[in-house]
Scaffold this motif. Structure first.
Motif: not given
Length: 559
Positions: A72-74, A78-81, A425-430
């Protein structure tokens, strides 16, 4: 109006070249058009194709679809983020999102396929002989799909902003930001092709989408590493030389987050993975349990290719950001919006041409669209198949079911766009909030339902109800729904919303087991179905555990 403009400006990633780019725009438009074409080619007319692709998908094809469904976008963004902004803590996501597939492979994939239903709530309702359990499963599935999709929509909007710029300004639109406009455009395209083609078209598209996203991610990583002087042949090994030059927040353990939070996050992600309805439904799209197992192996391999690459991309992006924009950590430091597009930002800061950066950006959009497809199918099936067809109108015709299915897809899409209009919230947190819900409510029902035949209706209802409450408590405490939180510090420490499963999942297991032990055992037919899920004998094509039990009982009666 002022507050709305302020919120929109906070979504703009600093340092990102937000402008219309001809070649990247062409690539993205061509990619989105291809999704629509594939959807049209594989248009569906019955519920079997709509929900499980006619159970016609092979192991490698399903493995690639699992990879795209998962990337996903996460994962792509989002992972690298997370690793860039949180350092070692971000690796909890790499560990959690990968290890969960081993749980699926060993304990659930083949057994779930043998049980043989359309959806996760289908399994819950039939295994526990309860329409109430089915309804709770459908509500949970919808919530998971909805919360998970918000992060994907945010990723679409942010990456679209890079490619197309703020298209609202030349059009004179003042009530919508460029991020919001792009998010809506990409979501509409996704909704359109899903309403046409359902799971069959989604699967065919996901195979293509995996090819796009993995090529874009690896090309961006290798070229950025080489041009930036960070690596030559294999960035996955060479990026380690850069760690000593980065801040302690990136390379030292538990600087940004305590040890307990690391463990809690990884726990939630591992068992959340094994409880996600949109992942488990992929086992229903194959012919038998052997293909289900092998598609999980292929899927894990496809996933690992990106996950082993994300830390290197984070390291490159962090160094390039600190050299070209400013300090990554501290006040103000890198914003979450910039972190969420660090993969795209890194290739731009490395001085690569815009057409190449556009390829990397297109991969991010493909990743988000692929996952939204799986999530929307699961969430809409919860409404149309599990609630409407199985609870409200059991004699619904195929035509009625297809109409409700498509309306449900549109409804879920519109609701997601509304929530992603101003994400909190940021992508990974959501995304992690959805994983916690899956780990607390759904995973215990799948695990106990398939491995302990005495789990009964009362135990399942008690476990699922308490699980939803346990998930909501830390969400409200931390204000995760965008409303004022309770702010209880001890609760946030020991049961954080992002890792609440470490407390919630064991409690649900205990409640379900205890209630099942003190109440009446499930019917013998149900126990036989569970045993059939573990039978060493291969099942005939098209047969489910329920069919086999019915056949055996019929043969016994005839004798």
């Amino acid at each position: 109006m002022y507050s709305l403009i302020l919120q929109q400006s906070e979504l703009l990633p600093e340092g990102l070249n937000i402008s219309f780019k001809v070649v990247p725009a062409f690539l993205v438009i061509a990619m989105m058009a291809s999704f629509l074409i594939v959807g049209y080619i594989f248009a569906v007319a019955d519920t079997d194709d709509m929900w499980v692709a006619g159970r016609s998908i092979g192991n490698i094809e399903n493995g690639a679809a699992i990879g795209a469904n998962w990337m996903s976008a996460a994962s792509y963004l989002g992972m690298a983020a997370l690793i860039a902004l949180s350092g070692i803590y971000g690796l909890a996501f790499v560990v959690g999102w990968t290890a969960g597939y081993f749980v699926l492979l060993i304990f659930l994939a083949a057994q779930m396929r043998r049980f043989g239903k359309y959806t996760a709530p289908d399994f819950v309702g039939d295994r526990y002989n309860s329409d109430t359990a089915r309804a709770l499963g459908a509500i949970t599935t919808f919530l998971i799909g909805f919360v998970y999709s918000i992060g994907q929509a945010r990723g679409m909007g942010l990456v679209g902003l890079y490619v197309f710029g703020d298209i609202t300004q030349p059009l004179g639109i003042t009530w919508m930001s460029g991020y919001q406009a792009m998010m809506i455009v990409f979501m509409v395209v996704t909704i359109v092709y899903l309403t046409i083609s359902g799971m069959l078209g989604a699967t065919k598209n996901q195979v293509f989408q995996y090819g796009v996203l993995i090529f874009a991610f690896l090309a961006g990583l290798f070229v950025t590493g080489f041009v930036g002087g960070y690596s030559t042949i294999l960035p996955h090994l060479e990026y380690g030389q850069l760690i000593t030059e980065l801040s302690a927040e990136f390379s030292e353990p538990f600087v940004n987050a305590p040890y307990y939070l690391w463990i809690a996050t990884a726990f939630s992600l591992i068992f959340g993975t094994a409880g996600l309805p949109h992942v488990l439904v992929r086992f229903y799209t194959v012919e038998n349990e052997r293909i289900a197992r092998w598609s999980t192996v292929w899927g894990l391999g496809f996933i690992a290719v990106l996950y082993l690459s994300a830390p290197a991309f984070a390291a490159f992006g962090t160094d390039l950001y600190s050299k070209n924009i400013g300090a990554v950590y501290g006040d103000p430091g890198m914003s979450s919006a910039a972190g969420d597009v660090i993969v795209v930002l890194a290739t731009q800061l490395a001085g690569l041409p815009s057409w190449f950066v556009g390829i990397v950006a297109a991969g991010g959009i493909a990743a988000a669209v692929a996952t939204v497809a799986g999530l929307f199918i699961s969430a809409s099936s919860a409404i149309s198949h599990d609630i409407y067809t199985n609870l409200l109108k059991k004699d619904a015709t195929q035509r009625e079911q297809m109409i409700v299915a498509r309306l449900a897809l549109i409804f879920v899409g519109l609701l997601t766009m509304w929530a992603a209009y101003d994400p909190t919230a940021p992508i990974a947190a959501l995304v992690s909030y959805a994983f916690a819900l899956a780990a607390i409510v759904m995973f215990p029902m799948f695990m106990l339902g398939l491995w302990w035949e005495n789990t009964n209706r009362q135990g399942a209802l008690a476990g699922m109800t308490s699980g939803i409450i346990l998930w909501l408590i830390p969400m409200f405490n931390e204000g995760a729904f965008g409303i004022f939180g309770w702010g209880i510090e001890s609760l946030a420490t020991w049961m954080p919303a992002i890792g609440s499963a470490i407390i919630g999942t064991p409690i649900v297991f205990i409640i379900t087991i205890v209630v099942s032990m003190v109440t009446k055992e499930p019917p013998e037919e149900t126990k036989m179905m569970v045993r059939q899920c573990h039978s060493p004998e291969p099942m005939p094509r098209g047969m489910t555990a329920e069919d086999m039990v019915e056949q055996k009982r019929s043969e016994s009666t005839d004798d």
